[in-house]
Design a protein around this motif. Structure first.
Motif, PDB file in Angstrom:
ATOM      1  N   ALA A 111      -8.043   0.590   3.824  1.00  0.00           N
ATOM      2  CA  ALA A 111      -8.285  -0.635   4.585  1.00  0.00           C
ATOM      3  C   ALA A 111      -7.580  -0.649   5.943  1.00  0.00           C
ATOM      4  CB  ALA A 111      -7.849  -1.842   3.765  1.00  0.00           C
ATOM      5  N   CYS A 112      -6.607   0.237   6.146  1.00  0.00           N
ATOM      6  CA  CYS A 112      -5.842   0.198   7.392  1.00  0.00           C
ATOM      7  C   CYS A 112      -6.774   0.529   8.558  1.00  0.00           C
ATOM      8  CB  CYS A 112      -4.684   1.186   7.340  1.00  0.00           C
ATOM      9  SG  CYS A 112      -3.544   0.933   8.711  1.00  0.00           S
ATOM     10  N   ASP A 113      -6.703  -0.292   9.641  1.00  0.00           N
ATOM     11  CA  ASP A 113      -7.677  -0.105  10.716  1.00  0.00           C
ATOM     12  C   ASP A 113      -7.233   0.915  11.768  1.00  0.00           C
ATOM     13  OD1 ASP A 113      -5.738  -1.556  11.933  1.00  0.00           O
ATOM     14  OD2 ASP A 113      -6.904  -3.401  12.153  1.00  0.00           O
ATOM     15  N   CYS A 114      -6.138   1.629  11.515  1.00  0.00           N
ATOM     16  CA  CYS A 114      -5.718   2.665  12.467  1.00  0.00           C
ATOM     17  C   CYS A 114      -6.652   3.862  12.359  1.00  0.00           C
ATOM     18  CB  CYS A 114      -4.293   3.097  12.180  1.00  0.00           C
ATOM     19  SG  CYS A 114      -4.155   4.023  10.648  1.00  0.00           S
ATOM     20  N   GLU A 115      -6.528   4.776  13.303  1.00  0.00           N
ATOM     21  CA  GLU A 115      -7.450   5.889  13.303  1.00  0.00           C
ATOM     22  C   GLU A 115      -6.980   7.024  12.395  1.00  0.00           C
ATOM     23  OE1 GLU A 115      -9.175   8.186  17.019  1.00  0.00           O
ATOM     24  OE2 GLU A 115      -9.426   6.002  17.103  1.00  0.00           O
ATOM     25  N   ALA A 116      -5.755   7.487  12.638  1.00  0.00           N
ATOM     26  CA  ALA A 116      -5.319   8.696  11.939  1.00  0.00           C
ATOM     27  C   ALA A 116      -3.996   8.517  11.204  1.00  0.00           C
ATOM     28  CB  ALA A 116      -5.213   9.842  12.931  1.00  0.00           C
ATOM     29  N   GLY A 117      -3.650   7.284  10.886  1.00  0.00           N
ATOM     30  CA  GLY A 117      -2.394   7.068  10.168  1.00  0.00           C
ATOM     31  C   GLY A 117      -1.378   6.386  11.051  1.00  0.00           C
ATOM     32  N   CYS A 118      -0.694   5.388  10.491  1.00  0.00           N
ATOM     33  CA  CYS A 118       0.283   4.616  11.254  1.00  0.00           C
ATOM     34  C   CYS A 118       1.385   4.175  10.292  1.00  0.00           C
ATOM     35  CB  CYS A 118      -0.406   3.411  11.903  1.00  0.00           C
ATOM     36  SG  CYS A 118      -0.883   2.143  10.719  1.00  0.00           S
ATOM     37  N   PRO A 119       2.430   3.501  10.792  1.00  0.00           N
ATOM     38  CA  PRO A 119       3.517   3.088   9.887  1.00  0.00           C
ATOM     39  C   PRO A 119       3.053   2.116   8.805  1.00  0.00           C
ATOM     40  CG  PRO A 119       4.194   2.875  12.182  1.00  0.00           C
ATOM     41  CD  PRO A 119       2.725   3.152  12.180  1.00  0.00           C
ATOM     42  N   ARG A 120       1.892   1.457   9.031  1.00  0.00           N
ATOM     43  CA  ARG A 120       1.415   0.509   8.038  1.00  0.00           C
ATOM     44  C   ARG A 120       0.720   1.211   6.874  1.00  0.00           C
ATOM     45  NH1 ARG A 120      -1.817  -2.265  12.076  1.00  0.00           N
ATOM     46  NH2 ARG A 120      -0.451  -1.144  13.520  1.00  0.00           N
ATOM     47  N   CYS A 121       0.328   2.467   7.035  1.00  0.00           N
ATOM     48  CA  CYS A 121      -0.324   3.153   5.908  1.00  0.00           C
ATOM     49  C   CYS A 121       0.427   4.422   5.507  1.00  0.00           C
ATOM     50  CB  CYS A 121      -1.803   3.392   6.175  1.00  0.00           C
ATOM     51  SG  CYS A 121      -2.174   4.332   7.660  1.00  0.00           S
ATOM     52  N   VAL A 122       0.234   5.532   6.224  1.00  0.00           N
ATOM     53  CA  VAL A 122       0.726   6.798   5.681  1.00  0.00           C
ATOM     54  C   VAL A 122       1.961   7.378   6.376  1.00  0.00           C
ATOM     55  CG1 VAL A 122      -1.524   7.418   4.746  1.00  0.00           C
ATOM     56  CG2 VAL A 122      -0.918   8.163   7.058  1.00  0.00           C
ATOM     57  N   ALA A 146      -2.881  13.618   6.658  1.00  0.00           N
ATOM     58  CA  ALA A 146      -4.332  13.424   6.756  1.00  0.00           C
ATOM     59  C   ALA A 146      -4.691  12.145   6.034  1.00  0.00           C
ATOM     60  CB  ALA A 146      -5.069  14.618   6.156  1.00  0.00           C
ATOM     61  N   LYS A 147      -4.957  11.107   6.838  1.00  0.00           N
ATOM     62  CA  LYS A 147      -5.216   9.785   6.256  1.00  0.00           C
ATOM     63  C   LYS A 147      -6.492   9.783   5.409  1.00  0.00           C
ATOM     64  CE  LYS A 147      -6.279   5.070   7.648  1.00  0.00           C
ATOM     65  NZ  LYS A 147      -6.785   4.249   8.745  1.00  0.00           N
ATOM     66  N   ALA A 148      -7.587  10.271   5.994  1.00  0.00           N
ATOM     67  CA  ALA A 148      -8.856  10.267   5.263  1.00  0.00           C
ATOM     68  C   ALA A 148      -8.754  11.142   4.012  1.00  0.00           C
ATOM     69  CB  ALA A 148      -9.978  10.748   6.166  1.00  0.00           C
TER      70      ALA A 148
HETATM   71 ZN   LIG Z   1      -2.700   2.884   9.361  1.00  0.00          ZN
END
Ligand SMILES: [Zn+2]
Ligand SMILES: [Zn+2]
Length: 771
Positions: free
Chosen positions: A725-736, A749-751
């Motif tokens: 659900a994170c709207d960043c492109e390639a990963g940010c502190p809010r997700c990975v 690798a977020k995806a």
């Molecule tokens: Zn993110």
């Protein structure tokens, strides 16, 4: 502002969200007011106690208070877990003070005694003050802590009925010297354990061992005290309490106290031009200023002490720059204040001479500040339990209140903002601890053996592991086996070898020029934060580390901002020493057990404020080895390929999945991401497969990863949903991305993480027959 107007939270919220801030309010919910339920005063309460409480205007009880009092009076161990300001203490004060009054008439004048244990000195001092005000005739109350002078200690031992102290004092003083306390212990009727939700993880395991040692020693003098525990609202309080005490404990959880209407708002700081979020602390300061400006009395909670300073000073500046005179009505509260200073602060708040307060968490505060209009929290306080505790600080008598959570830039906060139902409609977390952690229990068994020789009967107090652990202590020369049991075999005191809090030798950080000690870090963190060349920030001032001596426990620093920051690079590997449980999800395997994690700091990077790397520098530092509990999962490479993650993408996908799952574990267990670590690898020597492992960051384990194993579906599904659900492109502190990654968040690798986690979860349905 002589006249105080009734406070309207919805109007205030509309004021905060005016103009450009409209989009920052993500969610708001109104919690309705609730009527209280009262019951009759119990007939068995001693007349002196009734009179003292009536004198304070207390003439009836909430239903839950009465239930606690009745259970305790009948000799049943009980835990009360209800909301902030629900009057938990009255529930235990009735049976305790009544028993003490009844004992005053005995031959010794001390027919009954009681112990009150608080996690902090401040809380113990508050209880003592409350009891001195109550002044029940004949009942002698005394606070006892590490600073109590010897003369006074003797008086307490010989004369006090009700002793207010902490687990540390039991461990270091009362239990090792139990013979001198035998008069007190022989008459021990009640043990009150206040704020028991604090005793979780490794600290909880220590306190559990201390409580069990206390009950064991009391039994030696013929006493079997009833234990009354008070907790903030947590899931399964009876499990927490029974685990702490080692005996069945009944729970009272139906809160019958009245509640005022509360509006709870979830707030997202704006995104700056460069895509980063405006700091949570800055946003909190500006909300505090806004609220104070319109006459709304507010407390703002920040996670750290420097955060508290910043919130207060920025709010003052903010008000000043708007030409508002209210800046002087904002103060910071950092803890460590003297009781008189706290009383003065409480008075200033009551008289509304102080309109804004920035403070660390509710517990450290240890002051009575219920009754404000609004609460602002800078970042998720870690658990739903502390969230509701902090939100509960707002609410003037008869008025509704407002609580605002300002989200921080990390996975859990992002996830909760997207899933408000997890704040409002989910049960609070369970507190987990593992009292049988041999790294904790072993030393306490040694201490117990020094108090009274250990025998096989002691499994009654400490569990089935006693004989095996005792034999290990014999092999280590700590205990000596004799026909009648296991005895302490050394000259020194065993309790000196065990610290209940913060294990690990501390490294002092010393300013070269002034010789002043700026602070301490534990040895483990020293390797990554105060190695030679590290930039160490203390109260906003940058220092550069010139020398680190681990043997001496000293890091030398010089003041000066070189214009860059540093980040340590670490390499971790692990070996699996024991698999305790395992489940198969199709081709995937999920396990929990014991691991040995080896970590080495290999070097550090210098970074510009923009994040650009200026250079890499190698370091030669010793390896550290941690034996602990972990949860891990494996998925064969061909399954990863089926999920669309090719060979090259595997390391980044696993690494990203590892980071996100570390960030989400606190959703299930009361830990924060700094309590757990992780390692991922495309090929692990023990499993022979791509493996992701998350471990408890404390020797022996704290129960966090085990909880992750038990609730794996919830945990991993929430992790997947968050990253997806994170709207960043390639990963940010809010997700990975992780603030404590040893390899500088590379590769990630977020995806790939979403694909791997989805595949893992879908494998689960393969193994579960449907229909
Ligand atoms: Zn993110
Ligand atoms: Zn990492």
């Amino acid at each position: 502002m002589s006249e105080v107007l009734p406070f309207d939270p919805l109007t205030t919220l509309a004021h905060l969200t005016r103009g450009p801030r409209a989009g920052r309010l993500v969610h708001a919910r109104t919690l309705p007011a609730r009527e209280g339920r009262t019951v009759e005063w119990p007939s068995w309460v001693a007349p002196e106690v009734t009179a003292a409480l009536h004198g304070e205007g207390i003439t009836s009880l909430w239903e839950h208070q009465s239930r606690v009092a009745e259970l305790a009076r009948s000799g049943r161990h009980v835990v009360v877990a209800t909301g902030t300001a629900s009057g938990k203490s009255l529930g235990y004060l009735l049976p305790v003070l009544t028993a003490l009054c009844e004992g005053v008439g005995s031959v010794t004048g001390r027919g009954a005694t009681a112990l009150y244990l608080a996690p902090t000195k401040a809380l113990g001092a508050d209880q003592a003050a409350r009891l001195h005000t109550l002044a029940v005739p004949g009942v002698r109350t005394a606070a006892l802590d590490g600073d109590t002078p010897p003369e006074e200690r003797r008086w307490v031992r010989q004369h006090a009925h009700y002793v207010l102290t902490n687990p540390d004092l039991l461990h270091h003083t009362l239990l090792p010297g139990h013979e001198r306390w035998r008069g007190f212990l022989r008459a021990l009727r009640y043990v009150v354990v206040d704020e028991c939700h604090v005793y979780r993880g490794v600290f909880g395991a220590h306190v559990s061992a201390v409580l069990r040692r206390l009950l064991r020693v009391a039994a030696r003098y013929g006493a079997s005290p009833t234990v009354i525990l008070a907790s903030a609202t947590v899931a399964e309080p009876e499990v927490l309490a029974s685990t702490l005490v080692g005996q069945p404990v009944e729970a009272v959880t139906q809160d019958a106290s009245p509640r005022r209407e509360t509006v709870v708002a979830l707030w997202e700081p704006p995104e700056a031009e460069d895509g980063t979020r405006r700091g949570t602390v800055a946003e909190t300061a500006s909300l505090l200023a806004d609220l104070v400006e319109v006459g709304v009395q507010t407390v703002a909670f920040a996670r750290s002490r420097p955060g508290v300073e910043t919130v207060a000073s920025r709010a003052r500046e903010d008000l000043g720059s708007r030409g508002c005179p209210q800046g002087s009505l904002v103060a910071a509260y950092r803890g460590g204040y003297l009781p008189e200073e706290r009383r003065e602060l409480e008075r200033a708040l009551r008289e509304r001479r102080l309109m804004g307060l920035a403070a660390t968490t509710a517990l450290e505060l240890g002051i009575d500040i219920a009754g404000l209009d609004a609460v602002v929290m800078a970042g998720w306080p870690g658990t739903r339990a502390s969230f509701w505790q902090q939100a509960g600080r707002a609410g003037r008598r008869g008025s509704p209140s407002l609580a605002v959570l300002v989200a921080a830039d990390d996975p859990l906060d992002a996830y909760l903002l997207a899933h408000p139902e997890l704040i409002f409609d989910a049960p609070v977390e369970a507190c987990v601890l593992d009292p049988e952690n041999p790294y904790v229990l072993g030393p306490h068994l040694a201490a117990a053996a020094a108090e009274l020789p250990l025998t096989r009967d002691d499994v009654r107090w400490f569990g089935a592991g006693v004989p095996a652990l005792a034999e290990q202590l014999v092999a280590g020369g700590v205990l000596r086996r004799r026909p009648t049991g296991w005895f302490w075999a050394r000259e020194d005191r065993p309790s000196d070898h065990v610290q209940l809090r913060d294990a690990g030798q501390a490294v002092q950080i010393v300013d070269v020029r002034s010789g002043r000690v700026l602070g301490t870090v534990d040895e483990e963190r020293a390797l990554t934060t105060v190695h030679v060349g590290a930039v160490y920030v203390h109260q906003g001032q940058a220092h550069v580390v010139t020398h680190l001596d681990l043997e001496a426990g000293v890091a030398m620093v010089v003041v000066g901002d070189p214009g860059w920051s540093t980040r340590a690079r670490t390499e971790s590997t692990f070996t699996i020493t024991e698999t305790e449980s395992a489940t198969a999800w199709g081709a995937a395997h999920l396990c929990t057990g014991r691991v040995e994690v080896t970590t080495r700091v290999t070097g550090f990077q210098r970074l510009l404020p923009s994040g650009e790397v200026l250079g890499q520098h190698p370091l030669d530092l010793p390896e550290r080895c941690l034996v602990t509990q972990a949860v891990w999962w494996t998925l064969p490479e061909e399954e990863l390929a089926l999920a669309g993650v090719g060979e090259d993408a595997v390391p980044g996908a696993l690494h990203a999945a590892e980071h996100a799952s570390i960030g989400m574990l606190p959703l299930l267990a009361t830990c924060d991401r700094w309590d757990v670590g992780g390692v991922s690898t495309p090929l692990h020597p023990d499993t022979g497969l791509p493996t992701v492992m998350v471990y408890d960051g404390h020797a022996g384990g704290a129960g966090f990863s085990r909880r992750g194993f038990r609730e794996a579906v919830t945990w991993l599904a929430a992790t997947r949903d968050l990253v997806e659900a994170c709207d960043c492109e390639a990963g940010c502190p809010r997700c990975v991305q992780s603030p404590k990654c040893g390899s500088g968040n590379d590769p990630l690798a977020k995806a790939g993480a979403v694909a791997v986690l989805s595949h893992l979860l879908s494998e689960r349905s393969v193994s579960v027959p449907t229909g």
